[in-house]
Scaffold this active site. Structure first.
Site, mmCIF file in Angstrom:
data_model
loop_
_atom_site.group_PDB
_atom_site.id
_atom_site.type_symbol
_atom_site.label_atom_id
_atom_site.label_comp_id
_atom_site.label_asym_id
_atom_site.label_seq_id
_atom_site.Cartn_x
_atom_site.Cartn_y
_atom_site.Cartn_z
ATOM 1 N N GLU A 43 0.778 -1.077 -0.022
ATOM 2 C CA GLU A 43 0.005 0.005 -0.020
ATOM 3 C C GLU A 43 0.714 1.289 -0.101
ATOM 4 O OE1 GLU A 43 -4.151 -1.337 2.103
ATOM 5 O OE2 GLU A 43 -2.559 -1.484 3.477
ATOM 6 N N GLU B 217 -3.910 -9.419 3.662
ATOM 7 C CA GLU B 217 -4.799 -9.258 4.776
ATOM 8 C C GLU B 217 -6.109 -9.982 5.068
ATOM 9 O OE1 GLU B 217 -2.807 -5.196 3.981
ATOM 10 O OE2 GLU B 217 -3.320 -6.913 3.002
#
Length: 262
Positions: A116, A136
């Protein structure tokens, strides 16, 4: 003139001519993001922004990997205040307002929040053996720091869904085919190649670079603005769930998670 960083700093900033070199410097923790790193990265980017002598930033990681994401041990103990919701969002960077281009020089791995951070940069050079991924979902979390939003905007949406929902890792060749990289280098070459690209940008007119960067982001930021609203609502729900805590604890304890579904 190159600044000599203090190596105990979790983020360092060096000035190499008109290029700022920011280094994530928690190598023993795979440059995982805690509060100290978030605060320091935000401060370093802001220092570049206000320095008229600096035109471009190269962002890299010390040690074996670029960044392995959020410090899950800190998350499991709830020591994460400011890591996700401080100014600039995750790591003090992924939603930070800035006007100067940032080039990521990626090696080893860019996983979870590390990917990210990479996606929040404007250009990316990566070593050939670099591993990427958004794991995740395997940890009861959501890639809510731009991972899902930016992947879905930049690559075919079916591919973005696959990567977000399976959490699988992929290598630089696939990342390049998907359009996530500017170029691939042989291992150990990403930083030097990023510096060459930065030098090329420095040769362009400062106002033209700033205007070109702003214009290239116009549609992207407009779309992201709407997506972030939904992203933040979903992330808050996931983040507060029992499964999110179980995912972090199971990771820290090196065991398989036991999902409760809530």
């Amino acid at each position: 003139m190159t600044d000599q960083p203090q190596m105990q700093d979790v983020v360092t900033l060096e000035r190499r001519g008109a290029i700022g070199v920011i280094t994530l410097n928690r190598p023993e923790q795979r440059n995982s993001v805690n509060r100290a790193l978030s605060d320091a990265l935000r401060a370093a980017v802001k220092a570049v922004e206000v320095d008229p002598a600096l035109r471009v930033t190269v962002l890299r990681g010390a040690g074996r990997v670029f960044c392995a994401g959020m410090d899950l041990k800190a998350f499991a103990s709830r020591e994460i205040e400011g890591v996700l919701d401080g100014e600039g969002g995750f790591a003090g960077f992924v939603r930070l307002d800035r006007t100067k281009p940032v080039i990521a020089a990626v090696h080893g791995a860019a996983l979870a929040g590390g990917l990210e951070i990479m996606l929040a940069c404007d250009m990316v050079i990566a070593d050939r053996s670099t591993k990427f991924g958004l794991p995740e979902a395997k940890l009861g979390l959501l890639a809510g720091a731009g991972g899902v939003v930016r992947l879905a905007a930049r690559i075919p949406v079916v591919k973005a869904r696959e990567l977000a929902l399976t959490g699988r890792t992929f290598l630089a060749e696939e990342a390049d085919r998907l359009g996530l990289l500017n170029r691939i280098t042989e291992d150990g070459g990403a930083f030097d190649a990023a510096m060459v690209l930065a030098d090329d940008i420095v040769e362009s007119a400062p106002r033209s670079v700033a205007a070109g960067l702003a214009l290239s982001r116009y549609t992207e930021l407009d779309d992201e603005g709407r997506a972030w609203v939904r992203n933040d609502a979903l992330f808050a729900d996931i983040f507060a769930s029992d499964d999110a805590l179980e995912g972090a604890r199971s990771f820290a304890e090196k065991r398989a998670p036991v999902w409760a579904g809530h």
